[in-house]
Design a protein around this motif. Sequence first.
Motif, PDB file in Angstrom:
ATOM      1  N   ARG A  89       0.829  -1.207   0.000  1.00 41.84           N
ATOM      2  CA  ARG A  89       0.000   0.000   0.000  1.00 41.84           C
ATOM      3  C   ARG A  89       0.864   1.259   0.000  1.00 41.84           C
ATOM      4  NH1 ARG A  89      -3.026  -3.046   3.587  1.00 41.84           N
ATOM      5  NH2 ARG A  89      -2.240  -1.905   5.394  1.00 41.84           N
ATOM      6  N   HIS A  90       1.879   1.290   0.858  1.00 39.33           N
ATOM      7  CA  HIS A  90       2.773   2.451   0.913  1.00 39.33           C
ATOM      8  C   HIS A  90       3.565   2.594  -0.387  1.00 39.33           C
ATOM      9  CE1 HIS A  90       2.217   3.881   5.026  1.00 39.33           C
ATOM     10  NE2 HIS A  90       2.047   2.614   5.364  1.00 39.33           N
ATOM     11  N   HIS A  91       3.979   1.480  -0.927  1.00 43.27           N
ATOM     12  CA  HIS A  91       4.724   1.478  -2.197  1.00 43.27           C
ATOM     13  C   HIS A  91       3.866   2.083  -3.307  1.00 43.27           C
ATOM     14  CE1 HIS A  91       6.544  -0.199  -5.845  1.00 43.27           C
ATOM     15  NE2 HIS A  91       7.662  -0.326  -5.150  1.00 43.27           N
ATOM     16  N   ALA A  92       2.595   1.664  -3.373  1.00 45.15           N
ATOM     17  CA  ALA A  92       1.689   2.182  -4.412  1.00 45.15           C
ATOM     18  C   ALA A  92       1.461   3.681  -4.251  1.00 45.15           C
ATOM     19  CB  ALA A  92       0.356   1.432  -4.365  1.00 45.15           C
ATOM     20  N   LYS A  93       1.319   4.146  -3.000  1.00 45.25           N
ATOM     21  CA  LYS A  93       1.140   5.586  -2.768  1.00 45.25           C
ATOM     22  C   LYS A  93       2.358   6.372  -3.233  1.00 45.25           C
ATOM     23  CE  LYS A  93      -1.917   5.264   1.220  1.00 45.25           C
ATOM     24  NZ  LYS A  93      -2.026   5.489   2.670  1.00 45.25           N
ATOM     25  N   ALA A  94       3.535   5.863  -2.932  1.00 46.93           N
ATOM     26  CA  ALA A  94       4.764   6.558  -3.333  1.00 46.93           C
ATOM     27  C   ALA A  94       4.926   6.541  -4.852  1.00 46.93           C
ATOM     28  CB  ALA A  94       5.971   5.917  -2.660  1.00 46.93           C
ATOM     29  N   ARG A  95       4.525   5.457  -5.479  1.00 47.78           N
ATOM     30  CA  ARG A  95       4.669   5.349  -6.928  1.00 47.78           C
ATOM     31  C   ARG A  95       3.660   6.213  -7.688  1.00 47.78           C
ATOM     32  NH1 ARG A  95       3.060   1.005  -9.401  1.00 47.78           N
ATOM     33  NH2 ARG A  95       2.824   1.466 -10.700  1.00 47.78           N
ATOM     34  N   ASN A  96       2.662   6.722  -7.001  1.00 43.47           N
ATOM     35  CA  ASN A  96       1.688   7.601  -7.660  1.00 43.47           C
ATOM     36  C   ASN A  96       2.347   8.858  -8.209  1.00 43.47           C
ATOM     37  OD1 ASN A  96      -0.720   6.221  -7.716  1.00 43.47           O
ATOM     38  ND2 ASN A  96      -1.293   6.836  -5.659  1.00 43.47           N
ATOM     39  N   ARG A 100       1.328  10.381 -11.779  1.00 38.70           N
ATOM     40  CA  ARG A 100       0.889  11.763 -11.984  1.00 38.70           C
ATOM     41  C   ARG A 100       1.782  12.482 -12.989  1.00 38.70           C
ATOM     42  NH1 ARG A 100       0.498  11.599  -6.407  1.00 38.70           N
ATOM     43  NH2 ARG A 100       2.328  12.922  -6.194  1.00 38.70           N
ATOM     44  N   GLU A 149      -5.614  11.958  -9.301  1.00 33.42           N
ATOM     45  CA  GLU A 149      -4.803  10.846  -8.833  1.00 33.42           C
ATOM     46  C   GLU A 149      -4.935   9.694  -9.812  1.00 33.42           C
ATOM     47  OE1 GLU A 149      -2.757  10.182  -6.069  1.00 33.42           O
ATOM     48  OE2 GLU A 149      -2.768  12.354  -6.004  1.00 33.42           O
ATOM     49  N   GLU A 152      -4.933   2.817  -9.843  1.00 34.50           N
ATOM     50  CA  GLU A 152      -3.986   1.720  -9.815  1.00 34.50           C
ATOM     51  C   GLU A 152      -4.147   0.946 -11.117  1.00 34.50           C
ATOM     52  OE1 GLU A 152      -1.482   0.634  -7.786  1.00 34.50           O
ATOM     53  OE2 GLU A 152      -1.797   2.674  -7.101  1.00 34.50           O
TER      54      GLU A 152
END
Length: 198
Positions: A89-96, A100, A149, A152
């Motif tokens: 989950r944290h990885h996906a947030k950082a990869r956003n 973007r 945003e 995914e």
Amino acid sequence: MVLNVTSLGKVPGVCDANNKFLDIYVGNVGSVHDALVLRRSPMYKGSLYPPQGCFLLGDGGYPCIQHPITIVTPYRQPVASQVEARFNRHHAKARNVIERTFGALKTRWRAIFLRALEIRPTFAPKVVGACCLLHNLCVDADDLLEVNEAEEDGRDAEEEDPAAEGRELSGSGLRATLSAEVSAPQVLAACLVEHDYI
């Protein structure tokens, strides 16, 4: 720094937190596997990124490696524990950030990226590269676009290239360490306060 492949074909790119491209590699056809595109890139061959002590975040199409560049990818689905799920989950947030950045690139140059280009195929990589450079100039000039945003794209669940395993030094140990830090933020916070990084 975040590494990702966009839907512009196989264009791996590295960006910073300000949505500015630090590195791109254009010129591969869409049927080439992400790991092979990475191994062909000058960034990989010359160990250009990341700086010592940093790592790149890649989606599931990349190998989790530490040499010649350090790339941390999400755990494969299904995950084995809550620690791995939290890390993903944290990885996906950082990869956003990269999602973007590529979204802003495609929005800014929609006349180029959202229709078929009527140019010679050998010239297409130069067009993509020029658009990335112009995007950086726009970011430097504070000509920013508001991009929703990114959704995914499901790529985190993809498996790595089985042929690539064993050829690179695995990054699994680094990923496990980061997972433990994400699951025990008080330990990380104490470390930051102790070293006066805040």
